[in-house]
Design a protein around this motif. Structure first.
Motif, PDB file in Angstrom:
ATOM      1  N   LYS A 503     -24.811  17.450  17.986  1.00  0.00           N
ATOM      2  CA  LYS A 503     -26.082  17.200  17.323  1.00  0.00           C
ATOM      3  C   LYS A 503     -26.090  15.918  16.493  1.00  0.00           C
ATOM      4  N   GLU A 504     -24.923  15.384  16.166  1.00  0.00           N
ATOM      5  CA  GLU A 504     -24.896  14.169  15.350  1.00  0.00           C
ATOM      6  C   GLU A 504     -23.668  13.346  15.685  1.00  0.00           C
ATOM      7  N   ARG A 505     -23.786  12.070  15.436  1.00  0.00           N
ATOM      8  CA  ARG A 505     -22.667  11.169  15.685  1.00  0.00           C
ATOM      9  C   ARG A 505     -21.732  11.161  14.472  1.00  0.00           C
ATOM     10  N   PRO A 506     -20.441  10.873  14.709  1.00  0.00           N
ATOM     11  CA  PRO A 506     -19.497  10.772  13.585  1.00  0.00           C
ATOM     12  C   PRO A 506     -19.911   9.664  12.618  1.00  0.00           C
ATOM     13  N   GLN A 507     -19.717   9.890  11.334  1.00  0.00           N
ATOM     14  CA  GLN A 507     -20.062   8.928  10.304  1.00  0.00           C
ATOM     15  C   GLN A 507     -18.801   8.466   9.576  1.00  0.00           C
ATOM     16  N   ALA A 508     -18.875   7.276   8.986  1.00  0.00           N
ATOM     17  CA  ALA A 508     -17.745   6.736   8.232  1.00  0.00           C
ATOM     18  C   ALA A 508     -17.761   7.270   6.809  1.00  0.00           C
ATOM     19  N   TYR A 509     -16.567   7.524   6.273  1.00  0.00           N
ATOM     20  CA  TYR A 509     -16.411   7.979   4.889  1.00  0.00           C
ATOM     21  C   TYR A 509     -15.416   7.059   4.183  1.00  0.00           C
ATOM     22  N   PRO A 510     -15.632   6.785   2.897  1.00  0.00           N
ATOM     23  CA  PRO A 510     -14.811   5.773   2.220  1.00  0.00           C
ATOM     24  C   PRO A 510     -13.420   6.255   1.826  1.00  0.00           C
ATOM     25  N   VAL A 511     -12.500   5.289   1.787  1.00  0.00           N
ATOM     26  CA  VAL A 511     -11.150   5.464   1.250  1.00  0.00           C
ATOM     27  C   VAL A 511     -10.851   4.236   0.412  1.00  0.00           C
ATOM     28  N   ALA A 512      -9.880   4.333  -0.502  1.00  0.00           N
ATOM     29  CA  ALA A 512      -9.590   3.209  -1.394  1.00  0.00           C
ATOM     30  C   ALA A 512      -8.112   3.172  -1.751  1.00  0.00           C
ATOM     31  N   VAL A 513      -7.592   1.943  -1.913  1.00  0.00           N
ATOM     32  CA  VAL A 513      -6.263   1.702  -2.481  1.00  0.00           C
ATOM     33  C   VAL A 513      -6.495   1.148  -3.883  1.00  0.00           C
ATOM     34  N   LEU A 514      -6.092   1.896  -4.904  1.00  0.00           N
ATOM     35  CA  LEU A 514      -6.429   1.542  -6.284  1.00  0.00           C
ATOM     36  C   LEU A 514      -5.531   0.420  -6.814  1.00  0.00           C
ATOM     37  N   PRO A 515      -6.058  -0.373  -7.753  1.00  0.00           N
ATOM     38  CA  PRO A 515      -5.261  -1.459  -8.343  1.00  0.00           C
ATOM     39  C   PRO A 515      -4.027  -0.978  -9.099  1.00  0.00           C
ATOM     40  N   SER A 516      -3.942   0.297  -9.426  1.00  0.00           N
ATOM     41  CA  SER A 516      -2.764   0.813 -10.133  1.00  0.00           C
ATOM     42  C   SER A 516      -1.563   0.999  -9.212  1.00  0.00           C
ATOM     43  N   SER A 517      -1.736   0.761  -7.909  1.00  0.00           N
ATOM     44  CA  SER A 517      -0.601   0.822  -6.981  1.00  0.00           C
ATOM     45  C   SER A 517       0.424  -0.242  -7.358  1.00  0.00           C
ATOM     46  N   ARG A 518       1.701   0.067  -7.113  1.00  0.00           N
ATOM     47  CA  ARG A 518       2.732  -0.874  -7.547  1.00  0.00           C
ATOM     48  C   ARG A 518       4.013  -0.695  -6.757  1.00  0.00           C
ATOM     49  N   PHE A 519       4.862  -1.729  -6.824  1.00  0.00           N
ATOM     50  CA  PHE A 519       6.208  -1.677  -6.287  1.00  0.00           C
ATOM     51  C   PHE A 519       7.178  -1.291  -7.399  1.00  0.00           C
ATOM     52  N   ASN A 520       8.187  -0.531  -7.058  1.00  0.00           N
ATOM     53  CA  ASN A 520       9.312  -0.277  -7.948  1.00  0.00           C
ATOM     54  C   ASN A 520      10.488  -1.113  -7.456  1.00  0.00           C
ATOM     55  N   ILE A 521      11.033  -1.927  -8.341  1.00  0.00           N
ATOM     56  CA  ILE A 521      12.097  -2.839  -7.921  1.00  0.00           C
ATOM     57  C   ILE A 521      13.450  -2.310  -8.370  1.00  0.00           C
ATOM     58  N   LYS A 522      14.472  -2.749  -7.660  1.00  0.00           N
ATOM     59  CA  LYS A 522      15.832  -2.301  -7.945  1.00  0.00           C
ATOM     60  C   LYS A 522      16.786  -3.417  -7.559  1.00  0.00           C
ATOM     61  N   ALA A 523      18.060  -3.276  -7.912  1.00  0.00           N
ATOM     62  CA  ALA A 523      19.072  -4.247  -7.527  1.00  0.00           C
ATOM     63  C   ALA A 523      19.200  -4.279  -6.014  1.00  0.00           C
ATOM     64  N   GLY A 524      19.392  -5.471  -5.465  1.00  0.00           N
ATOM     65  CA  GLY A 524      19.525  -5.612  -4.029  1.00  0.00           C
ATOM     66  C   GLY A 524      20.729  -4.851  -3.500  1.00  0.00           C
ATOM     67  N   PRO A 525      20.667  -4.379  -2.257  1.00  0.00           N
ATOM     68  CA  PRO A 525      21.767  -3.607  -1.684  1.00  0.00           C
ATOM     69  C   PRO A 525      22.974  -4.488  -1.390  1.00  0.00           C
ATOM     70  N   GLU A 526      24.082  -3.872  -1.097  1.00  0.00           N
ATOM     71  CA  GLU A 526      25.284  -4.602  -0.709  1.00  0.00           C
ATOM     72  C   GLU A 526      25.001  -5.382   0.569  1.00  0.00           C
ATOM     73  N   VAL A 527      25.432  -6.637   0.580  1.00  0.00           N
ATOM     74  CA  VAL A 527      25.127  -7.512   1.707  1.00  0.00           C
ATOM     75  C   VAL A 527      25.980  -7.134   2.907  1.00  0.00           C
ATOM     76  N   ASN A 528      25.327  -6.796   4.023  1.00  0.00           N
ATOM     77  CA  ASN A 528      26.045  -6.517   5.257  1.00  0.00           C
ATOM     78  C   ASN A 528      25.344  -7.124   6.466  1.00  0.00           C
ATOM     79  N   GLY A 529      24.476  -8.117   6.216  1.00  0.00           N
ATOM     80  CA  GLY A 529      23.781  -8.789   7.300  1.00  0.00           C
ATOM     81  C   GLY A 529      22.617  -9.598   6.763  1.00  0.00           C
ATOM     82  N   PHE A 530      21.891 -10.234   7.672  1.00  0.00           N
ATOM     83  CA  PHE A 530      20.765 -11.068   7.268  1.00  0.00           C
ATOM     84  C   PHE A 530      19.725 -10.265   6.487  1.00  0.00           C
TER      85      PHE A 530
END
Length: 738
Positions: A503-530
């Protein structure tokens, strides 16, 4: 790379030196007037196609409702002249139905067509509005709609109906370079292929240091970099595009350049004539200014003026004015050249950015996207410009740039963001996980939407969402092997289509990535390749370069720039170290050694001129070939106390890598003109991917908490028993009182 003149340059020089009197004596005023007239219209023409912005394969639009956008760079805040778009595309329509192809520019629809037939050409040529773009981009939007049947219950996934957009799709435009009034605009107006002019084949340490830093900054901005040098007597140059007018043959320097495909410059005057034509044709976009360059430009004018003076003594003033007005980007004396100056000015009637011999590090920081908009004038003295050091344990989503937050999703949609490892801001640290704050609105279907997170096309994790319009968190662990110097984070939203009894066609619904998203940083791993080394090289890295490389700067710089760029070197903070006289160097931190022996290195690569020998971890020979040239081999340092790369030239010629590439999985790489040719991994499988004890629970097995059920049960039972004992004790005290 040698300077190569254009036909426009020939016309300019011909007009400059044309002798117009009956007796063969030139009239200096007429020469000056002709020159000024030819250079009074500093119009620059450009063409940029999708291939130049990274689209190297055809792009297909083949779902029911598919949309793509491309960003084509133009000078910011500068009007475009005669701009047009040539869209190269074709379509196939074997499944029939109704199809519509819409093209938009900067959000405005400019073409809408219904395509019929089984296949055909969908190309078009259309004018582009010349209004200035403050953001420096023309946004090309493509929308393809294919509906098989008006009955919504019909299968509409017509994968055979497709439009393919080719990488040859081109935006052509011109602009008036006199409208550029700041270093920021000048940097953004650089062509896709940027030519850096240096004083000669050999450079001082300061000039070489400045040149490679600028080259890396340009490559990080998506440019292709070439190094050109002032032509010298004895150089062989390309004359294939030269057509010297008959009138100009009266001057010996130009007569010598009038025939042949190549020519060896036999005098300083010939070199000066070739230089003037080349620069007038726009053969230099950035000039590295040092004492040698100033001297070379002045000497070129002096040498050429001597020959012109013999034909017309009055023309000497024309040359004097030419040096001052049309070469204003280059100081007229060595004393006036500030080694830390960054300037934008005229160079042979065109415009170029000039950078002092000690300003490369600061200039690479100034033109980084973090600071570049502060370059609001045409002349600056740059002492130091670096990114702020991030002292926190996380990075906000601001490192992604100004990416749109909200999407409307029917079935599938993606949110993309790019970032450099240099954005981390802390040497030796890398993103260890990403926290995404998401909002997914309710949809018509009762099936929960799914969100999947990718980094450089590695699936980091996925999660079913509650989809109640509230903030939800998704945390994904980032393995070391997924990181690159420049990274692409992609968040995919997937919904189940809903059909309400046709009876009806599919409709679009919104999604969002909020500005509060972030990376957590840590010490680099032991070097074992490029893959695990890249994060270590993004801080205070030392580049060890032998004196031979500086003596042949025009041929050695392209290879160094490409390797430093793909390795994630930060040009603002890295250090260049030349020969110290020792047989080997002992790095005190992360490093790249170019044709330089390193103390304590476990040798798995042996290069002897044109012979290359590679060995396995157990010492057995893997590869032993003689007769190689135009190759280089790069090894991840093992046995040394500091992480780094060892670069060795194979053969007699310095390598120039024409195609961009990225390090992959391995510890040894063989590189050629086309990029990465072969990789060797001397690690065991267990060494490649280290486990992370901090793997977020949110992406683990959702039922993994069951393994803790015995402990949870014991705690609950103990708590219940304690409550019973407490209640009994209270009851007894109450009975005792009564």
């Amino acid at each position: 790379m040698r300077l190569k003149p254009s036909n426009a340059a020939i016309s300019i020089v011909w007009s400059l030196f044309l002798l117009t009197s009956v007796n063969g004596q030139a009239v200096a005023g007429e020469i000056a007037d002709t020159f000024k007239k030819l250079l009074s219209n500093p119009i620059v023409s450009r063409q940029i196609d999708l291939k130049q912005v990274g689209i190297r394969q055809p792009i297909g639009l083949n779902v029911q409702d598919s949309t793509k956008e491309f960003y084509l760079p133009v000078p910011p805040d500068v009007p475009l002249i005669d701009a047009s778009l040539a869209l190269d595309s074709h379509y196939m329509r074997p499944e029939g139905g109704r199809t519509t192809f819409i093209v938009s520019l900067d959000g405005y629809a400019v073409s809408s067509r219904s395509l019929s037939g089984d296949n055909g050409d969908a190309s078009l040529s259309i004018g582009v509005d010349g209004s200035p773009r403050p953001n420096g981009f023309v946004r090309l939007g493509l929308k393809w709609s294919s509906i098989i049947d008006d009955n919504v219950c019909h299968d509409e996934l017509a994968i055979g109906n497709i439009v393919q957009v080719m990488p040859s799709t081109t935006l052509s435009y011109s602009f008036d370079s006199s409208k550029i009034n700041s270093l920021y605009t000048a940097w953004m107006a650089l062509p896709q292929s940027v030519k850096i002019l240096i004083s000669g084949k050999s450079l001082s340490k300061d000039s070489y240091d400045s040149a490679w830093r600028i080259g890396v900054a340009l490559e990080r901005a998506g440019k292709d970099v070439s190094i050109i040098s002032i032509p010298q007597q004895g150089d062989t140059v390309d004359l294939s595009e030269l057509n010297i007018p008959q009138e100009l043959l009266a001057i010996p320097a130009f007569a010598a350049l009038s025939s042949g495909d190549t020519h060896t410059l036999s005098s300083p005057q010939e070199a000066a004539a070739f230089l003037l034509m080349s620069l007038a044709g726009g053969q230099a976009d950035i000039a590295l200014v040092d004492d040698a360059l100033v001297t070379a430009i002045d000497q070129a004018f002096s040498n050429l003026a001597d020959q012109v003076r013999t034909r017309d003594p009055e023309a000497e003033k024309v040359f004097t004015d030419l040096r001052k007005s049309q070469f204003s980007a280059i100081p007229t004396t060595k004393d006036a050249a500030n080694s830390k100056a960054i300037h934008f000015g005229a160079l042979a009637g065109r415009y170029a950015i000039t950078i002092g011999s000690q300003a490369g590090g600061a200039a690479s920081g100034l033109f980084d996207r973090f600071w570049r908009q502060t370059a609001v004038t045409s002349n600056l003295i740059a002492n130091k410009v670096v990114r702020p050091t991030n002292g926190a344990d996380n990075l906000s989503r601001s490192v992604f740039g100004s990416t749109s937050n909200t999407l409307d999703i029917i079935e599938r949609g993606s949110w993309n963001a790019a970032f450099d490892l240099a954005d981390v801001g802390v040497p030796g640290k890398v993103p260890g996980s990403v926290d995404l704050d998401l909002v997914v609105s309710p949809g018509a279907s009762e099936v929960s939407p799914v969100v999947a997170v990718y980094l450089n096309d590695y699936l980091l994790g996925a999660k079913k969402m509650n989809a109640q319009g509230n903030r939800e968190k998704l945390t994904a662990w980032i393995p070391a092997y997924a990181l690159l110097p420049r990274n692409m984070l992609r968040v995919e939203f997937l919904r189940q289509r809903y059909y309400n009894g046709c009876k009806e066609r599919p409709q679009a619904y919104p999604v969002a990535v909020l500005p509060s998203s972030r990376f957590n940083i840590k010490a680099g791993p032991e070097v074992n390749g490029f893959a695990t080394l890249i994060g270590q090289l993004a801080g205070n890295t030392t580049l060890f370069v032998p004196q031979k490389w500086m003596s042949e700067a025009s041929t050695s710089l392209p290879g160094l720039i490409r390797i430093a760029s793909v390795s994630g070197i930060a040009p603002q903070t890295a250090t260049l170290s030349s020969d110290t006289g020792a047989k080997s160097v002992k790095p005190e931190g992360p490093f790249i050694a170019f044709d330089t022996a390193v103390e304590g290195l476990t040798q798995r690569v042996d290069v002897q001129n044109d012979r290359l020998v590679l060995t396995e971890k157990d010492g057995s020979v893997l590869y032993d070939v003689t007769g190689l040239n135009n190759l280089a081999v790069v090894q991840v340092a093992s046995g040394t106390k500091q992480p780094g790369l060892i670069y060795k030239t194979v053969g007699s010629d310095f390598l120039k890598v024409d195609e961009p590439f990225m390090w992959g999985r391995g510890t040894i790489a063989v590189i050629g003109k086309k990029g990465l040719l072969a990789q060797v991994d001397t690690n065991s499988d267990d060494d490649l991917f280290t486990t992370d004890e901090e793997h977020p629970l949110s992406l683990a097995d959702p039922y993994s908490w069951f393994k803790h059920l015995p402990w949870i049960t014991a705690v609950v039972v103990a708590s219940f028993l304690l409550l019973l004992l407490r209640a009994r004790s209270v009851r007894r005290r109450k009975e005792a009182k009564e």
